[in-house]
Write an enzyme that holds these catalytic residues in place. Structure first.
Site, mmCIF file in Angstrom:
data_model
loop_
_atom_site.group_PDB
_atom_site.id
_atom_site.type_symbol
_atom_site.label_atom_id
_atom_site.label_comp_id
_atom_site.label_asym_id
_atom_site.label_seq_id
_atom_site.Cartn_x
_atom_site.Cartn_y
_atom_site.Cartn_z
ATOM 1 C CD1 TRP A 101 -30.661 -0.493 15.276
ATOM 2 C CD2 TRP A 101 -28.462 -0.674 15.605
ATOM 3 N NE1 TRP A 101 -30.038 0.400 14.440
ATOM 4 C CE2 TRP A 101 -28.692 0.309 14.624
ATOM 5 C CE3 TRP A 101 -27.141 -0.963 15.970
ATOM 6 C CZ2 TRP A 101 -27.645 1.014 14.009
ATOM 7 C CZ3 TRP A 101 -26.097 -0.264 15.350
ATOM 8 C CH2 TRP A 101 -26.362 0.712 14.389
ATOM 9 C CG ASP A 169 -30.058 0.296 21.917
ATOM 10 O OD1 ASP A 169 -30.240 1.524 22.020
ATOM 11 O OD2 ASP A 169 -29.516 -0.236 20.921
ATOM 12 C CE LYS A 193 -30.110 6.290 15.453
ATOM 13 N NZ LYS A 193 -29.388 5.122 15.938
HETATM 14 C C1 LIG Z 1 -28.538 4.146 15.935
HETATM 15 C C2 LIG Z 1 -28.693 3.012 16.849
HETATM 16 C C3 LIG Z 1 -27.596 2.389 17.455
HETATM 17 C C4 LIG Z 1 -26.170 2.793 17.166
HETATM 18 O O1 LIG Z 1 -25.913 3.974 17.783
HETATM 19 P P1 LIG Z 1 -24.464 4.652 17.770
HETATM 20 O O2 LIG Z 1 -24.705 5.809 18.674
HETATM 21 O O3 LIG Z 1 -24.181 5.032 16.357
HETATM 22 O O4 LIG Z 1 -23.501 3.676 18.304
HETATM 23 C C5 LIG Z 1 -27.832 1.376 18.345
HETATM 24 N N1 LIG Z 1 -29.082 0.958 18.630
HETATM 25 C C6 LIG Z 1 -30.162 1.516 18.051
HETATM 26 C C7 LIG Z 1 -31.529 1.029 18.400
HETATM 27 C C8 LIG Z 1 -29.997 2.556 17.151
HETATM 28 O O5 LIG Z 1 -31.072 3.133 16.586
#
Ligand SMILES: *Cc1c(COP(=O)(O)O)cnc(C)c1O
Length: 354
Positions: A101, A169, A193
C-alpha cells in the site's frame, strides 16, 4: 450459523450493528421508507450524517483543528488527492515504501508531484517497519506519508516519525489506536476494515492545511470544498455512513478507543503466542517489533500443509484465512469487530492442527 470471518476487508461487522440495520431497513423509524430511499438532504439523513461525524471525532480524539470529511473513492483516491491538494511548487513528499500500500501511494503521488521513498522495505521483504532513525527526509519535504498498518504484509508502524509533517493511510488500523495528532496534517482510510462497509473514506485534515491547498482542481478533488459543505457537496454514500455511525456507537459501547486498542492487542497476542510456542511449526515472517495487531500473517512448513489447514478451518466455520495472493501463506485479519471467541477458536484450532 454465523461464520467466523477473518477477511481482510470488507470484513466482519458487529452482529448488533447488522441486526439494528435489519430492524430499521424497510421502514426507517416509521417514515414509510428505508433510509436508502431518502434524500441526502432530508432531516432524517442529516441527523445520521452529523452523528457519524461527531462520533468519528469523539472516538478518535481528533482536536477541533481538524475537519472531518466523508468521501468516496476509497483510500486509493486519496493516493492522488493528497499530493494534488498538498504539494505546492518546489515541494516534494517523502513516502515510506513499507509494503504494497505504501508503495502504491508513492507511485500515485509521482503522477502529481515530486515524491521519493524516505525508506524502502523491499530489501527486507516488507517484514519490518522503520524506526524514526531509518527515515531520510530531504529538503523542501511538504509531508511524510506513512502507512500505519500494511494489510498484506502484516506489519505495523509502532513509532510515529517526528521529522516532517505526517500524512497517514490508516485504512487497516483506523480508530484502533491513539495517535499524536499534533504531528499530523492529514489522516485517511477506508471504512471497510475497521469501521463499516465499503464505500466510505474518512479524512481528517487540519483546517490550516485547507487554507493553503491547491484550488486548481475539479471540485470533487478539493478538500476545502468538502469541508465547507460539511461533506454534503454531492450525494454521500448514505448507507455506508449510516452503518459506520452504528459501528462507531458500538465502539463507544465497548469503552471507546482505549478499550478497542487493548482488545486488538489481546486478540493478536493470542495468535502470536501460538505461533511463537509452536516450536517453529508456524512461522511469523514479521519482525516482532513490527507485528500488526490487525493482520496476523503466518506460514506452515509447506504449501500442502497450508492448503490442508485452510480446508480444515473452513470445515470449522473459519473463513478467509488465505494470505493475499501476492504473498501467499495465511493471514488472520482481526479487526475491531472480530469477537474474542473467534480468535480463541482459531488459536485452539492452530494448536490442534499442529
Ligand atoms: C485496503 C487498503 C487500501 C485500499 O483501500 P480502498 O478503499 O480499496 O481504496 C489502502 N491502504 C491500506 C493500508 C489498505 O489496507
Amino acid at each position: 450459523m454465523r461464520a467466523i470471518n477473518f477477511s481482510a476487508g470488507p470484513c466482519t461487522l458487529p452482529l448488533d450493528v447488522l441486526e439494528e440495520a435489519q430492524d430499521e431497513l424497510v421502514d426507517y423509524r416509521g417514515r414509510g421508507m428505508s433510509l436508502l430511499e431518502m434524500s441526502h438532504r432530508s432531516p432524517e439523513y442529516e441527523a445520521v450524517h452529523n452523528e457519524a461525524l461527531d462520533l468519528s471525532r469523539e472516538i478518535f480524539g481528533a482536536p477541533d483543528e481538524f475537519a472531518i470529511l466523508f468521501l468516496q473513492g476509497g483510500a486509493s483516491l486519496q493516493f492522488g488527492m493528497v499530493p494534488l491538494n498538498l504539494l505546492g511548487p518546489g515541494q516534494q513528499a517523502g513516502y515510506l515504501a513499507s509494503g504494497a500500500w505504501g508503495t502504491k501511494a508513492l507511485e500515485d503521488a509521482g503522477h502529481h508531484g515530486k515524491a521519493y521513498a524516505a525508506w524502502d522495505g523491499a530489501d527486507s521483504g516488507y517484514t519490518t517497519m522503520p524506526g524514526p532513525e531509518d527515515i531520510e527526509i530531504r529538503d523542501n519535504t511538504r509531508y511524510l506519508h506513512v502507512t500505519s498498518n500494511e494489510t498484506i504484509h502484516g506489519t505495523r508502524l509502532s513509532e510515529w516519525p517526528n521529522e516532517a509533517r505526517l500524512v497517514a493511510d490508516m485504512s487497516s488500523d483506523y480508530m484502533s489506536r491513539a495517535i499524536p495528532w499534533d504531528r499530523f496534517d492529514l489522516v485517511y482510510g477506508g471504512a471497510q476494515k475497521n469501521l463499516g462497509p465499503a464505500g466510505l473514506t474518512i479524512v481528517f485534515v487540519r483546517h490550516s492545511v485547507l487554507e493553503e491547498t491547491n484550488r486548481d482542481l475539479a471540485s470533487y478533488l478539493r478538500y476545502d470544498i468538502h469541508a465547507a459543505k460539511n461533506s454534503l457537496y454531492n450525494t454521500p454514500p448514505v448507507f455506508a455512513i449510516y452503518m459506520t455511525g452504528k459501528t462507531l456507537k458500538w465502539i463507544q459501547r465497548q469503552g471507546g478507543l482505549a478499550a478497542i486498542e487493548k482488545a486488538a492487542q489481546a486478540r493478536s497476542d493470542l495468535i502470536y503466542d501460538v505461533i511463537d510456542g509452536s516450536d517453529g511449526y508456524y512461522r511469523g515472517p514479521v519482525q516482532p517489533g513490527s507485528r500488526s495487531h490487525m493482520n496476523v500473517v503466518f506460514r506452515l512448513p509447506s504449501e500442502e500443509d497450508e492448503a490442508r489447514f485452510l480446508g480444515e478451518a473452513v470445515a470449522r466455520n473459519m473463513l478467509n484465512l488465505r494470505g493475499h495472493r501476492s504473498v501467499g501463506g495465511l493471514r488472520a485479519s482481526l479487526y475491531n469487530a472480530m469477537p474474542m471467541e473467534g480468535v480463541e477458536a482459531l488459536a485452539s484450532f492452530m494448536s490442534t492442527f499442529r
